[in-house]
Design a protein around this motif. Structure first.
Motif, PDB file in Angstrom:
ATOM      1  N   UNK A 142       0.825  -1.213   0.000  1.00  0.00           N
ATOM      2  CA  UNK A 142       0.000   0.000   0.000  1.00  0.00           C
ATOM      3  C   UNK A 142       0.858   1.261   0.000  1.00  0.00           C
ATOM      4  N   UNK A 143       2.058   1.179   0.548  1.00  0.00           N
ATOM      5  CA  UNK A 143       2.936   2.343   0.641  1.00  0.00           C
ATOM      6  C   UNK A 143       3.610   2.649  -0.691  1.00  0.00           C
ATOM      7  N   UNK A 144       3.727   1.643  -1.555  1.00  0.00           N
ATOM      8  CA  UNK A 144       4.420   1.819  -2.819  1.00  0.00           C
ATOM      9  C   UNK A 144       3.607   2.708  -3.758  1.00  0.00           C
ATOM     10  N   UNK A 145       4.277   3.662  -4.383  1.00  0.00           N
ATOM     11  CA  UNK A 145       3.592   4.539  -5.336  1.00  0.00           C
ATOM     12  C   UNK A 145       3.220   3.770  -6.609  1.00  0.00           C
ATOM     13  N   UNK A 146       4.058   2.802  -6.985  1.00  0.00           N
ATOM     14  CA  UNK A 146       3.774   2.028  -8.201  1.00  0.00           C
ATOM     15  C   UNK A 146       3.459   0.590  -7.814  1.00  0.00           C
ATOM     16  N   UNK A 147       4.466  -0.262  -7.853  1.00  0.00           N
ATOM     17  CA  UNK A 147       4.299  -1.641  -7.411  1.00  0.00           C
ATOM     18  C   UNK A 147       5.645  -2.173  -6.957  1.00  0.00           C
ATOM     19  N   UNK A 148       5.658  -3.432  -6.539  1.00  0.00           N
ATOM     20  CA  UNK A 148       6.875  -4.028  -6.005  1.00  0.00           C
ATOM     21  C   UNK A 148       7.629  -4.871  -7.033  1.00  0.00           C
ATOM     22  N   UNK A 149       7.159  -4.884  -8.268  1.00  0.00           N
ATOM     23  CA  UNK A 149       7.813  -5.714  -9.272  1.00  0.00           C
ATOM     24  C   UNK A 149       9.264  -5.262  -9.453  1.00  0.00           C
ATOM     25  N   UNK A 150      10.181  -6.188  -9.211  1.00  0.00           N
ATOM     26  CA  UNK A 150      11.599  -5.899  -9.356  1.00  0.00           C
ATOM     27  C   UNK A 150      12.242  -5.208  -8.175  1.00  0.00           C
ATOM     28  N   UNK A 151      11.440  -4.797  -7.180  1.00  0.00           N
ATOM     29  CA  UNK A 151      12.007  -4.121  -6.007  1.00  0.00           C
ATOM     30  C   UNK A 151      12.804  -5.108  -5.166  1.00  0.00           C
ATOM     31  N   UNK A 152      14.001  -4.718  -4.784  1.00  0.00           N
ATOM     32  CA  UNK A 152      14.826  -5.590  -3.948  1.00  0.00           C
ATOM     33  C   UNK A 152      14.506  -5.322  -2.482  1.00  0.00           C
ATOM     34  N   UNK A 153      14.307  -6.402  -1.735  1.00  0.00           N
ATOM     35  CA  UNK A 153      13.938  -6.314  -0.322  1.00  0.00           C
ATOM     36  C   UNK A 153      14.913  -7.161   0.485  1.00  0.00           C
ATOM     37  N   UNK A 154      15.490  -6.557   1.531  1.00  0.00           N
ATOM     38  CA  UNK A 154      16.371  -7.288   2.445  1.00  0.00           C
ATOM     39  C   UNK A 154      15.574  -7.681   3.674  1.00  0.00           C
ATOM     40  N   UNK A 155      15.608  -8.961   3.986  1.00  0.00           N
ATOM     41  CA  UNK A 155      14.826  -9.481   5.104  1.00  0.00           C
ATOM     42  C   UNK A 155      15.739 -10.230   6.073  1.00  0.00           C
ATOM     43  N   UNK A 156      16.365  -9.514   7.030  1.00  0.00           N
ATOM     44  CA  UNK A 156      17.120 -10.209   8.073  1.00  0.00           C
ATOM     45  C   UNK A 156      16.131 -10.772   9.096  1.00  0.00           C
ATOM     46  N   UNK A 157      16.349 -12.004   9.524  1.00  0.00           N
ATOM     47  CA  UNK A 157      15.357 -12.606  10.404  1.00  0.00           C
ATOM     48  C   UNK A 157      15.944 -13.802  11.146  1.00  0.00           C
ATOM     49  N   UNK A 164       6.255 -16.882   5.371  1.00  0.00           N
ATOM     50  CA  UNK A 164       5.073 -16.133   4.926  1.00  0.00           C
ATOM     51  C   UNK A 164       5.424 -14.760   4.372  1.00  0.00           C
ATOM     52  N   UNK A 165       6.282 -14.028   5.069  1.00  0.00           N
ATOM     53  CA  UNK A 165       6.608 -12.668   4.651  1.00  0.00           C
ATOM     54  C   UNK A 165       7.355 -12.661   3.318  1.00  0.00           C
ATOM     55  N   UNK A 166       8.396 -13.465   3.214  1.00  0.00           N
ATOM     56  CA  UNK A 166       9.169 -13.515   1.972  1.00  0.00           C
ATOM     57  C   UNK A 166       8.300 -13.971   0.806  1.00  0.00           C
ATOM     58  N   UNK A 167       7.475 -14.991   1.025  1.00  0.00           N
ATOM     59  CA  UNK A 167       6.617 -15.500  -0.049  1.00  0.00           C
ATOM     60  C   UNK A 167       5.586 -14.457  -0.465  1.00  0.00           C
ATOM     61  N   UNK A 168       5.043 -13.724   0.517  1.00  0.00           N
ATOM     62  CA  UNK A 168       4.057 -12.696   0.195  1.00  0.00           C
ATOM     63  C   UNK A 168       4.648 -11.578  -0.633  1.00  0.00           C
ATOM     64  N   UNK A 169       5.863 -11.156  -0.313  1.00  0.00           N
ATOM     65  CA  UNK A 169       6.524 -10.099  -1.080  1.00  0.00           C
ATOM     66  C   UNK A 169       6.912 -10.589  -2.473  1.00  0.00           C
ATOM     67  N   UNK A 170       7.364 -11.825  -2.559  1.00  0.00           N
ATOM     68  CA  UNK A 170       7.731 -12.380  -3.878  1.00  0.00           C
ATOM     69  C   UNK A 170       6.501 -12.522  -4.763  1.00  0.00           C
ATOM     70  N   UNK A 171       5.364 -12.844  -4.166  1.00  0.00           N
ATOM     71  CA  UNK A 171       4.133 -12.958  -4.947  1.00  0.00           C
ATOM     72  C   UNK A 171       3.743 -11.631  -5.584  1.00  0.00           C
ATOM     73  N   UNK A 172       4.213 -10.527  -5.010  1.00  0.00           N
ATOM     74  CA  UNK A 172       3.947  -9.198  -5.562  1.00  0.00           C
ATOM     75  C   UNK A 172       5.059  -8.728  -6.501  1.00  0.00           C
ATOM     76  N   UNK A 173       6.013  -9.619  -6.778  1.00  0.00           N
ATOM     77  CA  UNK A 173       7.062  -9.309  -7.738  1.00  0.00           C
ATOM     78  C   UNK A 173       8.369  -8.844  -7.154  1.00  0.00           C
ATOM     79  N   UNK A 174       8.463  -8.745  -5.833  1.00  0.00           N
ATOM     80  CA  UNK A 174       9.704  -8.284  -5.218  1.00  0.00           C
ATOM     81  C   UNK A 174      10.783  -9.358  -5.293  1.00  0.00           C
ATOM     82  N   UNK A 175      12.035  -8.899  -5.289  1.00  0.00           N
ATOM     83  CA  UNK A 175      13.190  -9.794  -5.211  1.00  0.00           C
ATOM     84  C   UNK A 175      13.668  -9.747  -3.764  1.00  0.00           C
ATOM     85  N   UNK A 176      13.464 -10.843  -3.037  1.00  0.00           N
ATOM     86  CA  UNK A 176      13.684 -10.847  -1.589  1.00  0.00           C
ATOM     87  C   UNK A 176      14.930 -11.646  -1.250  1.00  0.00           C
ATOM     88  N   UNK A 177      15.843 -11.011  -0.521  1.00  0.00           N
ATOM     89  CA  UNK A 177      17.016 -11.697   0.004  1.00  0.00           C
ATOM     90  C   UNK A 177      16.794 -11.949   1.493  1.00  0.00           C
TER      91      UNK A 177
END
Length: 272
Positions: A142-157, A164-177
């Motif tokens: 919702x915060x993204x002005x466009x979309x998450x396709x191709x956006x790189x996301x760092x997820x330390x955990x 769930x979180x990584x899969x949800x972001x990837x489903x929206x097109x993000x590249x999650x590390x």
């Protein structure tokens, strides 16, 4: 003797809402202070029994590389105070300060995590209304002005965190590390004493603030105590509740707000 006209009886003091309740806190010792103090202030007799210990993973090199290349990431997402602590503890040794996050949007799963980041001087731009992974995905989208396709996301955990979180972001097109930065290990070597307290009916409530506290509690005290029905169970949220039920534990109290304050409020409502 008949009271004189105009005299008034002094009302007896109101007992504290958790007065006389023996409540076990299973949270890691480093994090349990606020919960212990809040329960004691409400009259509870707290039995601190840490079930887990938080330890950085042995190999933090993937985290070092990710932080060195942080401008590549549109988002860095923190899902616990533990992650904040481990990441920020490493910054000075790697030549960084909290200013390294200024060019990357920072999201936190809940207010405690956001507070931990704020204390480090790190600004949080996304905090979901419900403090679970699914809501965090929606809030970032919702915060993204466009979309998450191709956006790189760092997820330390945590090393054993849900996907769930990584899969949800990837489903929206993000590249999650995903970078594991800490693990939980058992803190209670011998649960015999706690098991005896439970079986003797001397424990009113056992609180769980994460799935890992549930797992290690079950291992520590044994099946007889777990399934005895001699205690009420209070959990911080739905994921922890699901884990408890998977072991046959009846969840009597679940926080509406998935924080330690929410857990304390739920206990007060339950015993009101």
């Amino acid at each position: 003797m008949t009271p004189q006209a105009g005299s008034s009886r002094v009302a007896p003091p109101t007992p504290p809402p958790l007065g006389g309740r023996r409540i076990v806190v299973t949270r890691a010792r480093e994090q349990a202070g606020d919960l212990v103090r809040a329960l004691e202030a409400l009259g509870a007799e707290v039995v601190p029994t840490p079930m887990i210990r938080i330890e950085p993973v042995a190999d933090l090199e993937p985290l070092r590389r990710a932080l060195a290349d942080l401008p590549r990431y549109r988002w860095i997402v923190f899902t616990s105070q533990n992650t904040v602590q481990v990441v920020c503890d490493q910054l000075p040794a790697w030549g960084h300060s909290p200013r390294v996050f200024r060019r990357t949007s920072v999201a936190a799963i809940g207010p405690a995590t956001a507070d931990a980041l704020t204390r480090q001087g790190i600004s949080v731009v996304v905090l979901p209304d419900d403090y679970v992974a699914e809501s965090l995905v929606a809030a970032i989208a919702a915060h993204e002005a466009s979309d998450l396709v191709g956006a790189r996301v760092l997820l330390p955990q945590a090393a054993t965190a849900r996907d769930t979180l990584a899969e949800g972001l990837r489903a929206l097109g993000a590249v999650v590390d995903v970078v594991p930065v800490y693990r939980t290990t058992p803190a209670l070597g011998d649960g015999t004493a706690l098991a005896a307290e439970i079986l003797g009916g001397r424990i009113d409530v056992i609180t769980f603030t994460s799935s890992s506290t549930v797992h290690h509690f079950v291992t520590a005290v044994g099946d007889a105590a777990v399934r005895s029905g001699r205690f009420s169970t209070a959990v911080i949220g739905p994921i922890t509740a699901e884990t408890a039920r998977s072991y046959g534990i009846v969840v009597a109290i679940e926080a509406a707000e998935h924080t330690t304050t929410g857990l304390v409020n739920a206990l007060v409502r339950h015993f009101a």
